[in-house]
Design a protein around this motif. Structure first.
Motif, mmCIF file in Angstrom:
data_model
loop_
_atom_site.group_PDB
_atom_site.id
_atom_site.type_symbol
_atom_site.label_atom_id
_atom_site.label_comp_id
_atom_site.label_asym_id
_atom_site.label_seq_id
_atom_site.Cartn_x
_atom_site.Cartn_y
_atom_site.Cartn_z
ATOM 1 N N ARG A 1 0.814 -1.219 0.000
ATOM 2 C CA ARG A 1 0.000 0.000 0.000
ATOM 3 C C ARG A 1 0.846 1.267 0.000
ATOM 4 O O ARG A 1 0.534 2.258 -0.665
ATOM 5 C CB ARG A 1 -0.922 0.044 1.240
ATOM 6 N N ASN A 2 1.923 1.233 0.770
ATOM 7 C CA ASN A 2 2.663 2.468 1.041
ATOM 8 C C ASN A 2 3.942 2.640 0.222
ATOM 9 O O ASN A 2 4.499 3.731 0.188
ATOM 10 C CB ASN A 2 2.990 2.545 2.539
ATOM 11 N N LYS A 3 4.441 1.556 -0.366
ATOM 12 C CA LYS A 3 5.615 1.609 -1.244
ATOM 13 C C LYS A 3 6.787 2.383 -0.616
ATOM 14 O O LYS A 3 7.272 3.385 -1.165
ATOM 15 C CB LYS A 3 5.230 2.206 -2.588
ATOM 16 N N PRO A 4 7.252 1.937 0.543
ATOM 17 C CA PRO A 4 8.353 2.633 1.219
ATOM 18 C C PRO A 4 9.711 2.246 0.634
ATOM 19 O O PRO A 4 9.846 1.265 -0.100
ATOM 20 C CB PRO A 4 8.227 2.134 2.656
ATOM 21 N N ASP A 5 10.708 3.034 1.011
ATOM 22 C CA ASP A 5 12.097 2.684 0.702
ATOM 23 C C ASP A 5 12.723 1.869 1.829
ATOM 24 O O ASP A 5 13.699 1.142 1.600
ATOM 25 C CB ASP A 5 12.917 3.961 0.492
ATOM 26 N N TYR A 6 12.168 2.031 3.034
ATOM 27 C CA TYR A 6 12.730 1.343 4.209
ATOM 28 C C TYR A 6 11.584 0.976 5.141
ATOM 29 O O TYR A 6 10.662 1.784 5.353
ATOM 30 C CB TYR A 6 13.730 2.249 4.938
ATOM 31 N N VAL A 7 11.646 -0.230 5.696
ATOM 32 C CA VAL A 7 10.602 -0.725 6.600
ATOM 33 C C VAL A 7 11.207 -1.015 7.966
ATOM 34 O O VAL A 7 12.234 -1.709 8.061
ATOM 35 C CB VAL A 7 9.955 -2.016 6.047
ATOM 36 N N PHE A 8 10.564 -0.491 9.002
ATOM 37 C CA PHE A 8 11.014 -0.747 10.380
ATOM 38 C C PHE A 8 9.847 -1.325 11.164
ATOM 39 O O PHE A 8 8.782 -0.711 11.244
ATOM 40 C CB PHE A 8 11.503 0.552 11.033
ATOM 41 N N VAL A 9 10.063 -2.498 11.766
ATOM 42 C CA VAL A 9 9.022 -3.194 12.533
ATOM 43 C C VAL A 9 9.499 -3.315 13.978
ATOM 44 O O VAL A 9 10.370 -4.132 14.277
ATOM 45 C CB VAL A 9 8.723 -4.588 11.944
ATOM 46 N N PRO A 10 8.985 -2.490 14.886
ATOM 47 C CA PRO A 10 9.459 -2.519 16.277
ATOM 48 C C PRO A 10 9.176 -3.827 17.007
ATOM 49 O O PRO A 10 9.832 -4.124 17.997
ATOM 50 C CB PRO A 10 8.709 -1.357 16.940
ATOM 51 N N SER A 11 8.177 -4.594 16.536
ATOM 52 C CA SER A 11 7.835 -5.874 17.173
ATOM 53 C C SER A 11 7.605 -6.902 16.067
ATOM 54 O O SER A 11 6.475 -7.151 15.666
ATOM 55 C CB SER A 11 6.585 -5.733 18.043
ATOM 56 N N GLY A 12 8.690 -7.488 15.588
ATOM 57 C CA GLY A 12 8.602 -8.354 14.413
ATOM 58 C C GLY A 12 8.618 -9.837 14.686
ATOM 59 O O GLY A 12 8.880 -10.631 13.780
ATOM 60 N N ASP A 13 8.321 -10.239 15.921
ATOM 61 C CA ASP A 13 8.451 -11.648 16.289
ATOM 62 C C ASP A 13 7.543 -12.565 15.476
ATOM 63 O O ASP A 13 7.988 -13.589 14.950
ATOM 64 C CB ASP A 13 8.152 -11.818 17.779
ATOM 65 N N GLY B 1 20.157 4.893 9.604
ATOM 66 C CA GLY B 1 21.238 5.844 9.347
ATOM 67 C C GLY B 1 22.241 5.302 8.348
ATOM 68 O O GLY B 1 22.677 6.011 7.431
ATOM 69 N N ASN B 2 22.600 4.026 8.490
ATOM 70 C CA ASN B 2 23.531 3.413 7.544
ATOM 71 C C ASN B 2 22.922 3.329 6.147
ATOM 72 O O ASN B 2 23.608 3.538 5.140
ATOM 73 C CB ASN B 2 23.920 2.020 8.028
ATOM 74 N N PHE B 3 21.626 3.014 6.094
ATOM 75 C CA PHE B 3 20.954 2.869 4.802
ATOM 76 C C PHE B 3 20.841 4.215 4.077
ATOM 77 O O PHE B 3 21.050 4.303 2.866
ATOM 78 C CB PHE B 3 19.560 2.271 5.011
ATOM 79 N N SER B 4 20.518 5.255 4.821
ATOM 80 C CA SER B 4 20.279 6.564 4.209
ATOM 81 C C SER B 4 21.529 7.416 4.088
ATOM 82 O O SER B 4 21.536 8.421 3.373
ATOM 83 C CB SER B 4 19.238 7.332 5.033
ATOM 84 N N GLY B 5 22.585 7.013 4.792
ATOM 85 C CA GLY B 5 23.791 7.821 4.801
ATOM 86 C C GLY B 5 23.708 9.009 5.725
ATOM 87 O O GLY B 5 24.563 9.895 5.697
ATOM 88 N N LYS B 6 22.665 9.042 6.570
ATOM 89 C CA LYS B 6 22.483 10.135 7.518
ATOM 90 C C LYS B 6 22.882 9.665 8.913
ATOM 91 O O LYS B 6 22.277 8.757 9.465
ATOM 92 C CB LYS B 6 21.031 10.606 7.536
ATOM 93 N N SER B 7 23.887 10.287 9.473
ATOM 94 C CA SER B 7 24.298 9.923 10.821
ATOM 95 C C SER B 7 23.358 10.573 11.830
ATOM 96 O O SER B 7 22.755 11.608 11.565
ATOM 97 C CB SER B 7 25.740 10.370 11.084
ATOM 98 N N THR B 8 23.241 9.939 12.996
ATOM 99 C CA THR B 8 22.406 10.492 14.057
ATOM 100 C C THR B 8 23.275 11.218 15.070
ATOM 101 O O THR B 8 24.492 11.042 15.114
ATOM 102 C CB THR B 8 21.619 9.382 14.777
ATOM 103 N N THR B 9 22.634 12.038 15.882
ATOM 104 C CA THR B 9 23.371 12.799 16.894
ATOM 105 C C THR B 9 23.432 12.062 18.221
ATOM 106 O O THR B 9 23.972 12.581 19.191
ATOM 107 C CB THR B 9 22.696 14.167 17.113
ATOM 108 N N HIS B 10 22.867 10.862 18.275
ATOM 109 C CA HIS B 10 22.801 10.127 19.533
ATOM 110 C C HIS B 10 24.082 9.317 19.763
ATOM 111 O O HIS B 10 24.518 8.561 18.899
ATOM 112 C CB HIS B 10 21.596 9.184 19.529
#
Length: 414
Positions: free
Chosen positions: A90-102, A385-394
């Protein structure tokens, strides 16, 4: 970059994770889609997520995720995977994140020989895993489950697979040839340090005597009947009390009404049967001398145990799984056999004695620092961050740095 966060479930740590992740991933993406059920979106719990993401102008919601049985029976796993696949379509994303993927991981891993083995041929996917059996003492049923879970971890095709259970992380990190294994802390904010007397006043319980108890939701995973039976048998003083604070399973409430009314009349059993706010939970941990968290053969991370340790309270747990390993490595808890009422009762008495001598060591301090919300975000954002090439400040604190605070002989205890 269009990012999809998919969450099938609601409440508890599911809400906690989204509260932190959504604003942070919004800042790293051009478009962010949060896919949840309509029931979750309409719940009062979801208001915390809305409040945290109020300034996220690029956030969209996908409410077409079907409701599902939270017990997650095995026959539903393929359907839960299908729900995720449909959200990706439905959403056609570039990246998928599943916080609870069990649940999806089980279907994806065990179905790999019979399917393409990916959520999508063109989308990078990442998930956090909460379930699974690490090394350590376990019965035959648990060993069998461990084989199934381990197979699903090895065969699933996530670009990045994150564990919250350090026993699973340590077991799999060195074996994965694609170096896709990560570890994510469970976010545990530091509670304000208050005295037992002040906490008891705020919780509106008696301020005298010693208290042992459970704080949090008391569902079928928690051995509340065994806790009650052991407390009755324990060699304790009449001024020692058992506190049960949190929403009680109806069967447990009936059990207390039927068999333990005498303890309530004597003011030795205090029951607060309702949902607790975060501040009330913090007061509950601080009010107790010993926090007793008896789970039935529970192998996974317990956020309640981390919160109790963060409140600088001694903890009593069943001798099993992740909780056993935390107790043994960090000397942060006493273990017992919850299935033997007499020895469980004796362990209660000993833990109350030890509570007055409890020490918040540098190693325990490092454990709680590792599980800070900031470190949770640092690890959760690393893959994106690794996928997008954008580093985080954390700033990221590693699990290995926590292990360095332990003596070498303690680092592998399970």
């Amino acid at each position: 970059m269009r990012v999809l966060i998919f969450e099938q479930w609601k409440g508890g740590h599911y809400t906690n994770y989204l509260e932190y992740i959504v604003p942070a991933m919004s800042a790293m993406s051009s478009e962010l889609v949060l896919a949840v059920t309509k029931g979750f979106f309409d719940s009062s719990d979801f208001q915390r997520v809305c409040h945290a993401s109020a300034k996220c102008a690029n956030l969209q919601f996908d409410l077409d995720v079907p409701e599902a049985n939270p017990a997650c029976p095995w026959q539903d796993r393929l359907k839960l995977l299908s729900n995720l696949r449909e959200a990706i379509h439905r959403n056609k994303p570039d990246y998928v994140f599943v916080p609870s993927g069990d649940a999806q991981n089980i279907a994806l891993g065990l179905g790999a020989p019979f399917t393409p083995g990916r959520l999508s041929t063109s989308v990078a996917s990442e998930c956090i895993i909460h379930w699974g059996y690490g090394p350590g003492a376990m019965d035959f049923k648990s060993r069998l489950k461990r084989i199934i879970y381990d197979a699903s971890f090895s065969w699933s095709s996530w670009k990045r697979l994150n564990f919250v259970n350090f026993l699973l992380y340590e077991s799999h990190a060195g074996k994965d040839q694609h170096s896709r294994i990560g570890m994510v802390p469970d976010p545990v904010p530091r509670p304000p340090v208050i005295s037992r007397q002040e906490a008891r006043r705020l919780l509106k319980v008696p301020d005298d005597g010693r208290m042992i108890g459970f704080v949090g939701r008391m569902d079928g995973r928690k051995a509340i009947p065994e806790l009650l039976q052991a407390f009755r048998k324990a060699p304790l003083a009449m001024t020692d009390r058992l506190v049960l604070a949190g929403r009680l399973d109806p069967e447990y409430a009936s059990l207390i009404q039927r068999d333990y009314s005498d303890l309530r009349r004597k003011d030795r059993l205090i029951v607060i049967d309702r949902w607790l706010t975060e501040s009330e939970m913090a007061h509950g941990f601080s009010a107790l001398d010993t926090v007793c968290l008896p789970y039935y053969q529970f192998p996974s991370l317990s956020s309640l145990m981390l919160k109790a340790i963060a409140a600088q309270r001694h903890v009593l747990v069943h001798d099993f799984g992740w909780m056993r390993a935390i107790a043994r490595r960090f000397d942060a808890a006493t273990v017992c056999n919850i299935y033997d009422p007499s020895s469980f009762g004796i362990a209660m008495e000993k833990s109350l004695e030890q509570a007055s001598r409890y020490t918040f060591t540098p190693a325990i301090e490092a454990l709680i620092d590792y599980h800070s919300p900031a470190n949770f975000l640092a690890h959760s954002l690393e893959g994106l961050g690794n996928f997008s090439g954008k580093s985080t400040t954390h700033h990221m604190t590693s699990w290995s740095s926590v292990m360095e605070r332990l003596e070498p002989g303690q680092r592998t205890l399970v």
